[in-house]
Design a protein around this motif. Structure first.
Motif, PDB file in Angstrom:
ATOM      1  N   PHE A  59       0.826  -1.203   0.000  1.00 51.15           N
ATOM      2  CA  PHE A  59       0.000   0.000   0.000  1.00 51.15           C
ATOM      3  C   PHE A  59       0.860   1.253   0.000  1.00 51.15           C
ATOM      4  CE2 PHE A  59      -3.755  -2.287   2.295  1.00 51.15           C
ATOM      5  CZ  PHE A  59      -3.948  -3.057   1.151  1.00 51.15           C
ATOM      6  N   THR A  66       0.615   4.114  -2.792  1.00 48.82           N
ATOM      7  CA  THR A  66       0.387   5.505  -2.419  1.00 48.82           C
ATOM      8  C   THR A  66       1.517   6.386  -2.906  1.00 48.82           C
ATOM      9  OG1 THR A  66      -0.754   4.739  -0.432  1.00 48.82           O
ATOM     10  CG2 THR A  66      -0.109   7.044  -0.476  1.00 48.82           C
ATOM     11  N   VAL A 111      -6.269  -8.055  -1.990  1.00 53.29           N
ATOM     12  CA  VAL A 111      -5.697  -6.710  -2.037  1.00 53.29           C
ATOM     13  C   VAL A 111      -6.786  -5.663  -2.239  1.00 53.29           C
ATOM     14  CG1 VAL A 111      -4.178  -5.176  -3.343  1.00 53.29           C
ATOM     15  CG2 VAL A 111      -3.442  -7.514  -2.826  1.00 53.29           C
ATOM     16  N   TRP A 159      -7.578  -2.978   0.612  1.00 53.37           N
ATOM     17  CA  TRP A 159      -7.194  -1.612   0.247  1.00 53.37           C
ATOM     18  C   TRP A 159      -8.346  -0.637   0.503  1.00 53.37           C
ATOM     19  CZ3 TRP A 159      -3.319   1.605  -1.412  1.00 53.37           C
ATOM     20  CH2 TRP A 159      -3.687   2.771  -2.089  1.00 53.37           C
ATOM     21  N   TRP A 173      -9.367  -0.573   4.268  1.00 52.10           N
ATOM     22  CA  TRP A 173      -8.364   0.151   5.064  1.00 52.10           C
ATOM     23  C   TRP A 173      -8.512   1.656   4.887  1.00 52.10           C
ATOM     24  CZ3 TRP A 173      -3.176   2.104   3.469  1.00 52.10           C
ATOM     25  CH2 TRP A 173      -2.378   2.426   4.563  1.00 52.10           C
ATOM     26  N   HIS A 174      -8.719   2.091   3.652  1.00 54.67           N
ATOM     27  CA  HIS A 174      -8.873   3.524   3.404  1.00 54.67           C
ATOM     28  C   HIS A 174     -10.164   4.068   4.008  1.00 54.67           C
ATOM     29  CE1 HIS A 174      -5.574   5.072   0.834  1.00 54.67           C
ATOM     30  NE2 HIS A 174      -5.328   3.777   0.708  1.00 54.67           N
ATOM     31  N   GLN A 195       3.396   7.802   3.641  1.00 57.83           N
ATOM     32  CA  GLN A 195       3.945   6.604   3.030  1.00 57.83           C
ATOM     33  C   GLN A 195       5.310   6.895   2.403  1.00 57.83           C
ATOM     34  OE1 GLN A 195       2.911   3.768   3.480  1.00 57.83           O
ATOM     35  NE2 GLN A 195       0.804   3.974   4.149  1.00 57.83           N
TER      36      GLN A 195
END
Length: 222
Positions: free
Chosen positions: A149, A153, A191, A195, A198-199, A217
């Motif tokens: 990730f 990012t 994924v 993804w 998580w966001h 990141q």
């Protein structure tokens, strides 16, 4: 920096290359420093040589270091070099980490979460999707996913909202045609789901906006 070998690599800094009064430096973005020499001492000599017409004023110079703990040692080297040139004191330079520099030129609206906080949020997200990784260690999986990730990012890659579009993008990248292997679809589902979950979790925390996430990141990848 490596502790063995014949040479150490020291990252160079941008030093007002447009000024015709300054000496010409090698076009390479890296300068090889012999193993027996201190890269910070070499950097100090380069800085004073480049700014010799402005001494003792180094306020226009900005040096980026990976660790702020190296700043006092660099300042000592700069002062030692300045004394050898007949200057008993110096003004500046600014010695910053990359994160400090980015925060100066592009202040964040919100503070980025620490890597530990990001990992804990991802662990919480994983706990809500146990079916995706069965008996795998969630902490190990979280560490690997954070690396992935972080790269996404860093390069501002966004994942499609729909899983099918993401699988199609991966299939095209691997030139697999219309039929994708089951393993690829399983990993893509893992994924893609994590993804976006998580966001959503990060935004619910209210601690990260897209710019803050990018810089956080980026800072973690250095």
């Amino acid at each position: 920096m490596p502790t063995s070998g014949t040479a150490r690599r020291a990252k160079s800094i941008t030093l007002n290359a447009e000024d015709p009064r300054q000496p010409t430096f090698p076009s390479s973005s890296r300068i090889l420093v012999p193993y027996h020499q201190d890269p910070l001492a070499v950097l100090a000599r380069l800085v004073l040589k480049r700014y010799r017409h402005q001494l003792p004023d180094l306020t226009e110079c900005v040096v980026l270091l990976p660790q702020s703990l190296d700043a006092p040692r660099l300042r000592r080297h700069l002062l030692d070099e300045a004394v050898s040139l007949g200057y008993q004191a110096l003004l500046g330079p600014s010695i910053l980490s990359l994160r400090q520099f980015l925060n100066q030129i592009a202040p964040l609206a919100t503070a980025p979460l620490s890597p530990q906080a990001q990992e804990l949020i991802l662990i919480e997200t994983l706990s809500q999707h146990r079916r995706l990784f069965s008996d795998s260690d969630p902490w190990l999986l979280a560490a690997n996913l954070l690396d992935l990730f972080g790269q996404l990012t860093l390069y501002r890659v966004t994942l499609p909202a729909e899983l099918a579009a993401f699988i199609k993008r991966l299939s095209n990248a691997y030139r697999l045609g219309a039929r994708s292997p089951a393993a690829l679809s399983m990993e893509a589902n893992l994924v893609h789901t994590l993804w976006h979950a998580w966001h959503r979790q990060l935004h619910e925390e209210g601690s990260l906006d897209p710019q803050a996430a990018y810089i956080a990141q980026l800072d973690n990848s250095l």
